[in-house]
Design a protein around this motif. Structure first.
Motif: not given
Lengths: 381, 381, 381, 381
Positions: D19-20, D23, D105, D132, D134, D335, D338
């Motif tokens: 997921t990061h 992003g 995280e 995170w 999120n 994400f 963010q």
């Protein structure tokens, strides 16, 4: 102050006989301002055992087996017609001639010609009359009417409605007879057009005005069914499904559909109206809610509102008569409301709607729809 | 066959007086198999004008201004108690001693001690008794009970319920008096705990069994309100909001909340039960629906089902009594169902629930909740 | 193993240019089994500044101002056409003749005649081709296709779809030009028919098979708008709303509607299919859900299931590529899926759909719809 | 203008690594105003094959097997920590000492003591840091924050949130190891409290301010599970379910619950806030919608609005970056948001939230919750 009696004579005791009777029995408990109280004087039906059983259960004072005898009784003020559609005209015209008020189940008649004669009869006799298009009196629908009349929606662009059921999908279901006359065109006049679309059309004419022209499509999915009366497989004569497009007089477009082959839907009457300034949606499966979108709300916060129509403050139609906010009413209350409004019109000598003439317009739209489906072109109403 | 009369004497004629009376008047129309017919013999209240108006509207045969006189009447079979909570015990015990059946509005009493005396009285007298925890008899809730009893949910992990309202947010609302006794602890015993959570607890005990221990939190957001009876600002003595966590005897966890400060909710009683095999959800704002998730459905097609509880085939509790699929019933029907089941228990000499003893258990949970909130620790029930 | 490059040349850089480009850039992150990686070789547009800005933002390697030059480049494998509809045919035919693969935005062409020439060109050249009817690849819609193909729905009775928007209600909105060519028939071919109904028709043909005949109604609510290019009020040439009824080859009835005057709806593409055994519903505003009614569920527990299509177990189409159950994907993912399937068809030398010929059938239905609306009678497709 | 590189070193490549990374790869396509572009410099993990496969799929330039080596690299600007919770502190402190920015995280740490050391380290080093959490950056949740800050809700009475899952109901699911470390307290610190409630708490502190005290209940339904690392049945050390009640500093009451035993819910994070003037609701299963009830709406037309948060006009947070009205975004976009806000804070030298210190407060609430559950009384935070 004592209430004046309104003596009811009911013809027919099927599903609609129950809903109407319940309306008569409950109305004064919840509408104490009324000046008449319905009295269940007599119920009339061909089967002596069944009609007596119905009278016992619902506390009718007497029974009749011949509607002509019922109409002839001087102690009857109003005739309520709940028989199959093919007998509405004869009973109604006789009742009018006898000077009785008439509450007639929908659709008004088998066709506009019959309907026109019925209108002429009640108008000549000057008797109070109404047709049981009960969905006008769902509080959410009545509130929709108020919003439209107040101009909240602005110019209307679209009206769409459908009435979806699924109870005739099974091919082994027979047609005709006391329980299933709605599947027999001889008794019902048509299939879903008169049974379901007629409701949609009545509401539409009320909310959105007259319809100019239509183009329609019908279908009979199951071509033959055993007939209850003959015991034989016979051709199915009704429309199982019917859809039509139309132009309203106000320039908006209409889209209507009904069917008894929409698996998963029991009595899903839905309507939606899109206006320049606001839109509304409603469906019968959650009849106590009105959805409302107001374009004048702040941009980022615009959304469809789900309005729980249960406020007893008097701002939501009819709801001051029932419980407290959050506590919903149901289907049967629409008939109580119609009885209340009918009595109120008598008490105050005001107009009652829908009356026979209103219902005739619906009949005319139905006729144009069936005609168009036959010939495949647009038909004026 | 003629029905036997069940002569009703009603004490109190507020909101609950209306709902109960409506139940008595409608039950035989829809439950023709019953052997008794409720007769509205007398209604009792302190204000002669108001009680007479109520009697006129609802067709009670007579009025009384003293409940002791009502209980003394030999023509009364059953006493229905709709008065504020602080008078339940005295009336109920006197009625029991007079050999009357008793239908008591919830909560049973101000506290478990009173409740225990009430139970003792009815049990000693051997009179039929019930408490109006009506939500058990929403068809969707009754069906939930069936599903649980059949084992469809499997081992239960979680039970959560809340009852959210918003009608006391306005600081200018007074407390006390005939209309607002629910805001006065002297009359009501407690605030939302006895008024709203008691409903949630009754259903929970019925569906999920006994509660072992609780830890609770209460709050009074508006500290002072004008008191209707004194005309002065006085300290608010009730709980405006109450939440508690608990362990059920079956090992599941419970989470309950109620408040009258949840802006946007009118009477949002919701419950959800999560089991090993299936889960159910229900809420009072759409009471005709049950949501159901069945883990045995095919994986990709699993989803919460929105079940429209309106099937007259007999598979959905009570619905064979009403209309046809898709046509919803409402709030008031729960009272009709409770009257029907009460009469049926008399007809057949079977047990009726919830009775006083069932309601006492709810009272005991409420007491533990209020105690825990005071001391800030877990309390056994 | 290194991925083979698939060199993309994009013509047009509007809204669709963004969605396609995003598809190219993301596909290999989520579909690691693919053997090609799209390379953003060049983007082509008439405004040098705008096309350069687009190239910079999205990291295209180069820009072109003439699509013929782009097609002439030997380092381009595939031409992606995102220009207004009136240039699709010319570009596509030239690209085919140059041996390029083609990914063409929908609708295929201005009319079937153009579409037929485009099909002939790609088929003669033998180049891979697809049209961006992206909604087929919403996982919920793909799953609907699977259910139908597996026979879960049984015989189909009804198909209904609509696509409702409200962004052109404002009379002051101009027409034409780069931003608003969709409101100019010269550039777009038609209004909502080609823009919105085409999506509904493509999905319908895929899910429910061919359409036999149609009858249609169109409307232009705002008759004149300022034209961006002339600066003058000019007649509006597009259809603002279009509805049609139809017969499918499989015997089911279809009902379609689209409009840009449905206040409250932004991009509400909904579809519903009613079969003998099951029904499904879907809408674009909650595209990660599929509603499903299965008549084989136990009677009292039947209800529409709201299936959250987010299961990564592999049972729900495409969802094994994304996150974990409960975490939804959105609109843009449909384009990623289409790129993935296009590359997969190249990797494995299999058929890709919808291709130009599939899109031509949609074009033919659109044409019959527009024709029928003009003449007011049924038209065969 | 060329973007400055922001060189990322990722530690861990599980679900959150994906997921990061997504992003980082997407942010500049949609946020063209940013001045830095994340560069996927290196990913670090213990299994050489797996980390290489991840690097290949996501296009990381290099791999490392020792996080200390990664931190030592001068070409890394920012360390992203996606490892199990028990390694956050050591890695973060080392990274801070090496002068790296840190994106960690959630939850921040195993306990507040660790968290406090981490805060001290980043604050001493003066490095940019974020955690995170999120869900703050779901557009609907960000809009909720705006509404609260603008005073639209008025005084807050209630805050309730829960996070319901059902993926651990199966008793045969093992615990521990790479895939299931979340079920092992040694690696995770706690069960649902740190995994799920921490999200609810972070959002609550952001939207509604600090929490004063809590009382909590935890449960472990399945007492023993096979441990992946030992191959033996071992005691389950985490909390399967946790609920707590609390007082916020602003006088409102809080109710929180999370569990992995709520059959039918996959990732149902819901929150509701009731204020004097308005209320809001949101849930993760339909994250693109915000429900809003505004008491200042006209009485009869009050209802919960379902706001489709997809308006690109700039009025709804983040949505000007994506598509057009009606077209929803999904989970992964939080994400991207963010990353965008983190880069923006670097570009403009402004504060980024949630930072380590914000996350420490969440950790402190979690600790008080776990403590309270152990001792059965209220605990101050």
């Amino acid at each position: 102050m004592a209430l004046k009696p309104l003596n009811i004579g009911l013809v027919g005791y099927g599903f609609m006989g129950r809903t109407h009777t319940n309306g008569y029995k409950r109305v004064n408990d919840f509408f104490p301002e009324l000046k008449h109280r319905p009295v269940l004087k007599a119920v009339c039906g061909r089967s002596p055992e069944k009609v007596q059983a119905f009278a016992d259960q619902w506390q009718y004072e007497s029974v009749e087996s011949d509607w002509k005898a019922l109409i002839a009784r001087p102690d009857i003020d109003a005739i309520d017609i709940c028989t199959p559609n093919n007998s509405h005209a004869e009973i109604a015209i006789a009742a009018a001639e006898a000077g009785k008020m008439i509450l007639c189940e929908k659709p008004l008649a088998l066709n506009p010609e019959e309907g026109e004669r019925m209108c002429a009869a009640v108008e000549k006799a000057g008797v109070a009359n109404t047709v049981w298009y009960n969905y006008r009196r769902v509080p959410a629908v009545t509130m929709a009417k108020q919003l439209i009349d107040e101009g909240k929606l602005g110019k209307i662009y679209h009206y769409r409605a459908n009435f979806l059921q699924d109870w005739t999908i099974n091919e082994d279901l027979p047609q005709g007879g006391e329980a299933l006359w709605r599947l027999d065109a001889a008794a019902a006049g048509s299939g879903v057009t008169g049974d379901l679309l007629a409701h949609c059309i009545d509401t539409a004419l009320w909310l959105n005005g007259s319809i100019k022209d239509v183009t329609a499509m019908t279908e009979t999915f199951v071509k033959e069914r055993m007939h209850t009366e003959t015991g034989k497989k016979e051709k199915v004569t009704i429309d199982d499904a019917c859809a039509f497009m139309c132009h309203f007089e106000n320039g908006s477009l209409g889209l209507f559909e009904s069917t008894r082959y929409a698996r998963g839907h029991k009595a899903l009457y839905t309507l939606e109206i899109n206006g320049h300034d606001a839109s509304i949606r409603w469906d019968l499966h959650d009849l106590h809610r009105l959805e409302y979108f107001d374009n004048s709300d702040e941009g980022r916060l615009r959304g469809w509102r789900s309005i729980h129509v249960s406020d007893h403050s008097g701002d939501q139609p009819y709801m001051d008569k029932w419980w407290v906010p959050g506590l919903q009413i149901g289907y049967e209350h629409t008939f109580v409301h119609q009885v209340a409004d009918f009595i109120s019109s008598i008490d105050n000598n005001t107009a009652m709607h829908p009356n026979f003439r209103d219902a005739l317009e619906t009949q005319q739209v139905c006729e144009a729809v069936l005609e168009s489906a036959k010939v495949g072109t647009w038909k004026n109403v």
